[in-house]
Scaffold this active site. Structure first.
Site, PDB file in Angstrom:
ATOM      1  N   GLY A  63      30.929  -1.895  16.467  1.00  0.00           N
ATOM      2  CA  GLY A  63      31.592  -1.236  17.579  1.00  0.00           C
ATOM      3  C   GLY A  63      32.902  -1.942  17.889  1.00  0.00           C
ATOM      4  O   GLY A  63      33.510  -2.578  17.029  1.00  0.00           O
ATOM      5  N   ARG A  64      33.335  -1.855  19.146  1.00  0.00           N
ATOM      6  CA  ARG A  64      34.601  -2.486  19.520  1.00  0.00           C
ATOM      7  C   ARG A  64      34.454  -3.889  20.073  1.00  0.00           C
ATOM      8  O   ARG A  64      35.432  -4.626  20.197  1.00  0.00           O
ATOM      9  CB  ARG A  64      35.359  -1.600  20.510  1.00  0.00           C
TER      10      ARG A  64
ATOM     11  N   GLU B 127      35.972  -7.265  18.129  1.00  0.00           N
ATOM     12  CA  GLU B 127      37.392  -7.610  18.051  1.00  0.00           C
ATOM     13  C   GLU B 127      37.805  -8.595  19.141  1.00  0.00           C
ATOM     14  O   GLU B 127      38.745  -9.364  18.956  1.00  0.00           O
ATOM     15  CB  GLU B 127      38.265  -6.360  18.082  1.00  0.00           C
TER      16      GLU B 127
ATOM     17  N   CYS C 166      29.040  -3.237  10.356  1.00  0.00           N
ATOM     18  CA  CYS C 166      30.216  -2.482  10.762  1.00  0.00           C
ATOM     19  C   CYS C 166      31.396  -3.393  11.098  1.00  0.00           C
ATOM     20  O   CYS C 166      31.877  -4.116  10.246  1.00  0.00           O
ATOM     21  CB  CYS C 166      29.845  -1.570  11.942  1.00  0.00           C
ATOM     22  N   HIS C 167      31.864  -3.394  12.358  1.00  0.00           N
ATOM     23  CA  HIS C 167      32.967  -4.258  12.770  1.00  0.00           C
ATOM     24  C   HIS C 167      32.495  -5.674  13.113  1.00  0.00           C
ATOM     25  O   HIS C 167      33.317  -6.531  13.428  1.00  0.00           O
ATOM     26  CB  HIS C 167      33.680  -3.668  13.984  1.00  0.00           C
TER      27      HIS C 167
ATOM     28  N   TYR D  75      32.431  -1.963   7.666  1.00  0.00           N
ATOM     29  CA  TYR D  75      33.092  -0.679   7.832  1.00  0.00           C
ATOM     30  C   TYR D  75      34.409  -0.753   7.060  1.00  0.00           C
ATOM     31  O   TYR D  75      35.106  -1.769   7.111  1.00  0.00           O
ATOM     32  CB  TYR D  75      33.328  -0.391   9.315  1.00  0.00           C
TER      33      TYR D  75
END
Length: 386
Positions: free
Chosen positions: A281-282, A285, A311-312, A331
């Protein structure tokens, strides 16, 4: 002998109540066919996010698009060992479908395990199979279930679960760990090696499925699972994001469930854990900028404890400098981070492919959860046998 179960879906079934059992059971080695009346393999059901938001009843927003992998009209009950019925709003209209009711009755008459959660019990009531059966459900279903003759058990907590012979009922998706565990046992399954303690590294706007599916899958096996987030305490919540592909050049984002943390980041002895899981997800980051997060990741990797990142999430691994010389996927948009960190890139083709390199499990996106969880289970020595 391999087991095979049927998942009965419909538009606006609750998002978690479809995907968590679907992927958890596959991770345990069980074949799962997901079907919906009037639809065929490859079609999708739109799901709904239901949760308490301070109003007199639950709120609803749009969930993921859930892809069916079998065709309802081709079902042969004799091929299946059990049936799972999610809740949400789908059951209120599925309960009026005669082919659905006949299907449920066939499972019941064959004494095959049936597991139903939340509003799914409306289908059981309409099928006439809960007279004198002890069961629970989401509280709004109580009048209909009592009129259908069940022995009602009040859901004093949202994780309430009841088993009566081959019938398993749960109040909401909060009950999934016990709900799935009871279903596996009723299918004849046993779990070994689950005396493990696992840490989840969470943050606001992590992907909804990528935290809840592995979280509840591991709990259902009997593992102790703690979810923490920097600057948050046990009982606090993280907002999640629903990432899906809906015809745009990149994934869309919608609000997901609020995920409740069950441990405090600043009060844990991280060395006590057997494995680390990093959702995507976000959140990654900005979590990648947190020095304590980086320290934790490095400690797990240096001690060669299992680390599973999806993923992320690999943005955190890259920032921690632990990917040099390793093989991993992510991802596709995170490939740059992975390659610059010195890793050998493994193409996720198809997107559900996951890979294990030593103590590291990596996946590209939430469709890979069955492989992702299964590979982590293998590293931890956890096994489901029938």
């Amino acid at each position: 002998m391999a087991k095979k179960v049927l998942l009965l879906c419909g538009d606006y079934a609750e998002d978690y109540e479809v995907m968590v059992p679907f992927q958890a059971l596959q991770a345990y080695g069980i074949d799962v066919d997901a079907v919906c009346p009037g639809k065929k393999a490859g079609d999708v059901c739109r799901t709904a996010v239901h949760q308490s938001s301070g109003h007199q009843t639950y709120s609803e927003s749009r969930g993921h698009n859930f892809a069916l992998n079998a065709t309802f009209d081709s079902i042969d009950v004799a091929q299946y060992d059990g049936l799972v019925i999610p809740g949400g709003r789908a059951p209120e209209y599925l309960a009026t479908n005669e082919s659905v009711l006949t299907l449920v009755q066939k499972f019941f008459q064959a004494n095959k395990p049936i597991a139903s959660v939340c509003h799914g019990q409306l289908i059981l009531a309409a099928a006439g199979i809960i007279a004198n059966k002890t069961c629970t459900a989401y509280s709004a279903c109580k009048p209909a279930l009592i009129d259908a003759g069940c022995q009602w058990v009040e859901a004093d907590t949202m994780d309430k679960c009841v088993a009566d012979g081959n019938l398993i009922t749960g109040a909401t998706y909060d009950a999934h760990p016990e709900f799935i565990s009871l279903f596996v046992k009723t299918l004849g399954g046993s779990v070994t090696g689950s005396d493990k303690k696992i840490l989840f590294l969470c943050g606001d706007f992590m992907e909804d499925y990528e935290v809840m599916v592995p979280y509840q899958s591991l709990q259902a096996l009997g593992c102790t699972v703690h979810a923490v987030c920097p600057d948050k305490q046990a009982g606090d919540k993280c907002a999640t994001a629903i990432h899906d592909f809906e015809g745009d050049q990149t994934y869309s984002e919608k609000p997901g469930h609020d995920f409740a943390l069950n441990a405090s980041f600043d009060q844990l002895n991280f060395s006590e854990y057997d494995a680390l899981v990093i959702p995507g997800g976000r959140a990654p980051e900005y979590l990648a900028l947190n020095e304590k997060v980086i320290e934790i990741v490095r400690e797990f990797m240096e001690k060669k404890k299992p680390v599973a990142s999806i993923c992320h999430g690999q943005q955190i691994l890259s920032a921690a400098g632990v990917l040099k010389g390793r093989k991993c996927t992510a991802y596709p948009a995170v490939k740059l981070n992975v390659v610059l960190a010195g890793a050998t890139w493994l193409e996720p083709d198809p997107i559900h492919r996951c890979f294990t390199d030593g103590n590291l499990v990596t996946g590209a996106a939430w469709p890979g959860h069955p492989e992702f969880v299964a590979q982590l289970m293998a590293l931890l020595g956890i096994r489901v046998s029938f």
